[in-house]
Design an enzyme around this catalytic site. Sequence first.
Site, mmCIF file in Angstrom:
data_model
loop_
_atom_site.group_PDB
_atom_site.id
_atom_site.type_symbol
_atom_site.label_atom_id
_atom_site.label_comp_id
_atom_site.label_asym_id
_atom_site.label_seq_id
_atom_site.Cartn_x
_atom_site.Cartn_y
_atom_site.Cartn_z
ATOM 1 C CG HIS A 67 -11.909 -10.021 -3.099
ATOM 2 N ND1 HIS A 67 -11.601 -8.925 -3.535
ATOM 3 C CD2 HIS A 67 -11.505 -10.384 -2.403
ATOM 4 C CE1 HIS A 67 -10.502 -8.609 -2.639
ATOM 5 N NE2 HIS A 67 -10.638 -9.245 -1.106
ATOM 6 C CG ASP B 273 1.781 -1.566 3.053
ATOM 7 O OD1 ASP B 273 1.143 -1.316 4.651
ATOM 8 O OD2 ASP B 273 1.654 -2.227 2.495
ATOM 9 C CG ASP C 282 -11.960 -10.945 1.944
ATOM 10 O OD1 ASP C 282 -11.566 -12.353 1.882
ATOM 11 O OD2 ASP C 282 -11.327 -10.108 1.648
ATOM 12 C CG ASP D 203 -7.749 -12.332 2.983
ATOM 13 O OD1 ASP D 203 -8.782 -11.851 2.246
ATOM 14 O OD2 ASP D 203 -7.860 -11.297 3.129
ATOM 15 C CG HIS E 178 -1.751 -1.052 0.844
ATOM 16 N ND1 HIS E 178 -2.062 -1.862 2.513
ATOM 17 C CD2 HIS E 178 -3.166 -1.412 0.168
ATOM 18 C CE1 HIS E 178 -2.865 -3.315 1.289
ATOM 19 N NE2 HIS E 178 -3.863 -2.243 0.761
ATOM 20 C CD GLU F 30 -7.684 -6.625 -4.010
ATOM 21 O OE1 GLU F 30 -6.427 -6.157 -4.726
ATOM 22 O OE2 GLU F 30 -8.394 -7.891 -3.693
ATOM 23 C CD GLU G 185 -8.168 -10.837 -2.427
ATOM 24 O OE1 GLU G 185 -7.454 -9.965 -1.980
ATOM 25 O OE2 GLU G 185 -9.064 -11.786 -0.911
HETATM 26 C C1 XLS Z 1 -8.793 -6.370 0.291
HETATM 27 C C2 XLS Z 1 -7.862 -6.154 -0.772
HETATM 28 C C3 XLS Z 1 -5.873 -5.251 -0.209
HETATM 29 C C4 XLS Z 1 -5.624 -5.066 -1.801
HETATM 30 C C5 XLS Z 1 -5.223 -3.970 -2.463
HETATM 31 O O1 XLS Z 1 -8.897 -6.945 0.051
HETATM 32 O O2 XLS Z 1 -6.600 -7.499 -0.623
HETATM 33 O O3 XLS Z 1 -5.746 -5.140 0.347
HETATM 34 O O4 XLS Z 1 -5.137 -6.451 -2.213
HETATM 35 O O5 XLS Z 1 -5.253 -2.657 -1.698
HETATM 36 MG MG MG Z 2 -6.209 -8.689 -2.161
#
Ligand code: XLS
Ligand code: MG
Length: 344
Positions: free
Chosen positions: A213, A52, A248, A250, A49, A174, A210
Amino acid sequence: MAGTFRFTFGPWNIHEGSDPFGPAVRNSIEFGKKLTLYKKMGFDGIQLHDDDAVPDMNDLTPEQIIKKASDVKKVLDDHGLSAEFVAPRMWEDPRTIDGGYTSNDPDCRNYAIDRSKRTIDIANALGTDLVVLWLAREGTYIRESKDSKVATERIVFAINQMLEYDPKIRICIEPKPNEPLDHSYIPTTGHALALGLLCSDSKRIGVNIESAHAILAGLDPSDEMGYALAFNKLWTVHLNDQNGLKFDQDKTFGSVDLRRAFNQVRILDKHDYGKNGEWVGLDVKAMRTQKDHVATKHLSNSLEIFFKLLEISRSLNDEFISACTQERDYEELDLYIMKSLLKD
Ligand code: XLS
Ligand code: MG
């Protein structure tokens, strides 16, 4: 059929374990320390980011931001890491409470566009031409609060400003259907690609798919990837896993549905993913229960599962698969795939 796979993740994927219902349960690991972990685990790239790379960037001038980002580039070089992309973190500032590009407040929209330009500056300083837009708050909690036609035009306007600001930058959208919002404006790959066509230079708009997602949108991630590949628009991926229609999650890649993960690896490998320098990103989170010293296993395990599935995919008997499909004996093919996944 041979993908070229190089892997990345973001510093946010090593985290303290807080969730909406509880505080951090692990100590923070500082950015510099995180960088030392990448290579050891088999990762050559880093996703970032904007903040970051340059914390508290809203308090700095554009020149100061570029200077700080250039310093980070040196540190990445020292660790042998390439920056894959930079993404504007557009969901924490008070000015983005109701969205950035689609906010009803023109001052907030201007902030969002300005911030995106700073993100591009950081990307340039870090040596990458890729910006990822996860449009976190571009949507609604209640439908009557925004006009979806106007909102779409506002996203296009903001992206056009970015394309114009830097003639080389490429932008990957994304998609995600919900969370933190009730309804997001760009929920799927199809929406993202179509939005790109409305932009001033659609050649420079691609997607970051993703897995979680896509699953949250009720879609199969490997089909979404195949769709984007057909458009030559799959410029990066965020592999992970997701147990149904919840928040979400992950989760570690392949940890919920191995066959679904297998098909993602297979479609990428089959179509030579990586031949244009695309990276494989792992957007995974450690379970909150993990203790500090084992809080990176979700990353190394995801990689191990990826390679295992790649090995299985490459060992399949293509003639047998085509005999089954010609014969339309999909039951036989089904069993063959299942047996292949069950073999160790
Ligand atoms: C959220 C996303 C985020 C993006 C980058 O779900 O994964 O982290 O990938 O901004
Ligand atoms: Mg992501």
